[in-house]
Design an enzyme around this catalytic site. Sequence first.
Site, PDB file in Angstrom:
ATOM      1  CG  ASN A 156      23.428  87.585  28.937  1.00 19.61           C
ATOM      2  OD1 ASN A 156      23.020  86.879  28.147  1.00 19.61           O
ATOM      3  ND2 ASN A 156      22.648  88.452  29.732  1.00 19.61           N
TER       4      ASN A 156
ATOM      5  CD  GLU B 257      19.196  88.494  27.713  1.00 22.25           C
ATOM      6  OE1 GLU B 257      18.430  89.100  27.220  1.00 22.25           O
ATOM      7  OE2 GLU B 257      20.271  88.988  27.648  1.00 22.25           O
TER       8      GLU B 257
ATOM      9  CE1 TYR C  68      19.829  89.514  31.853  1.00 22.83           C
ATOM     10  CE2 TYR C  68      17.569  88.590  31.516  1.00 22.83           C
ATOM     11  CZ  TYR C  68      18.577  89.749  31.111  1.00 22.83           C
ATOM     12  OH  TYR C  68      18.381  90.505  30.196  1.00 22.83           O
TER      13      TYR C  68
ATOM     14  CG  ASP D 181      23.513  90.288  33.086  1.00 20.08           C
ATOM     15  OD1 ASP D 181      24.103  91.420  33.450  1.00 20.08           O
ATOM     16  OD2 ASP D 181      22.925  90.538  31.893  1.00 20.08           O
TER      17      ASP D 181
ATOM     18  CG  HIS E 101      26.673  89.668  28.765  1.00 17.94           C
ATOM     19  ND1 HIS E 101      26.665  90.359  30.067  1.00 17.94           N
ATOM     20  CD2 HIS E 101      25.602  90.200  28.153  1.00 17.94           C
ATOM     21  CE1 HIS E 101      25.607  91.244  29.984  1.00 17.94           C
ATOM     22  NE2 HIS E 101      24.991  90.903  28.821  1.00 17.94           N
TER      23      HIS E 101
END
Length: 269
Positions: free
Chosen positions: A7, A34, A109, A152, A260
């Site tokens: 991420n 992201e 995600y 993630d 992360h």
Amino acid sequence: MRIVTWNINSLRLRLPLLARLCAELQPDIVCVQETKVPDDLFPADAVRKLGFAHIQHRGMKSYNGVAILSRVALVPLDDTPDWCARSDCRHIAASFDLGGQPVELHNFYVPAGGDIPDPEANPKFAHKLAFVDEAHAWFTGRDNRRTILVGDLNIAPLEQDVWNHRQLLNVVSHTPPETTRLLAWQACGFVDAMRHFVPASEKLYTWWSYRNRNWTEANPERWNRGRRLDHVWVTPDLMASLRDMTVLREARDWPTTSDHAPVVVDFTP
């Protein structure tokens, strides 16, 4: 074959860190979440300069976004659902060759879920639970062979995936409605590749809050308040191909980095 999931929390902002990661690890495939960039502004030229000739991306302005960056050829998988009918760019998939046979790669995600662990009071939490339910149902109805799922997933399912199980039972990312759903999704045909290398009895984290500014202090009781929100799952037929797994914890201390850490998994044919 080295696959990294990260991420990155804004691809364009952290392109120099992606370059650093690639220089240090030499991954074959990087799955990022992201990305926070719409498709028409995706920095494809900069990514290709890092050695990734094959790119799949799905993004939107300011939020979400996923991409697969690869040195090996990718075949897009276009039959994935519009999760929760939101078109919010949380999943992308492709296949690639491993040992002369195709492998499916899914990059997710999952919604974070907000702060209140009550689907009636918090629509974000309701969305998160519905998303995981839909993903579980979709994979249950598929022929899950030679498949890798990374990303993630925004849930730390096991007791040793968080710094304090009891204190976080009512904190979004570790509540029973989330953890039971994630483990049910995993059980529909996957094995936890990270826990293949690190037993479930040992602490394992991939995320440390930006609020925890002293996270690198010597006293682990003060700084090491992490959670394992990032995951790598494989179908049982790929277990023999697993060779190594690393959480690149030092990347959490890079300048202006993501909250992360990248997760690195090595495969052999």
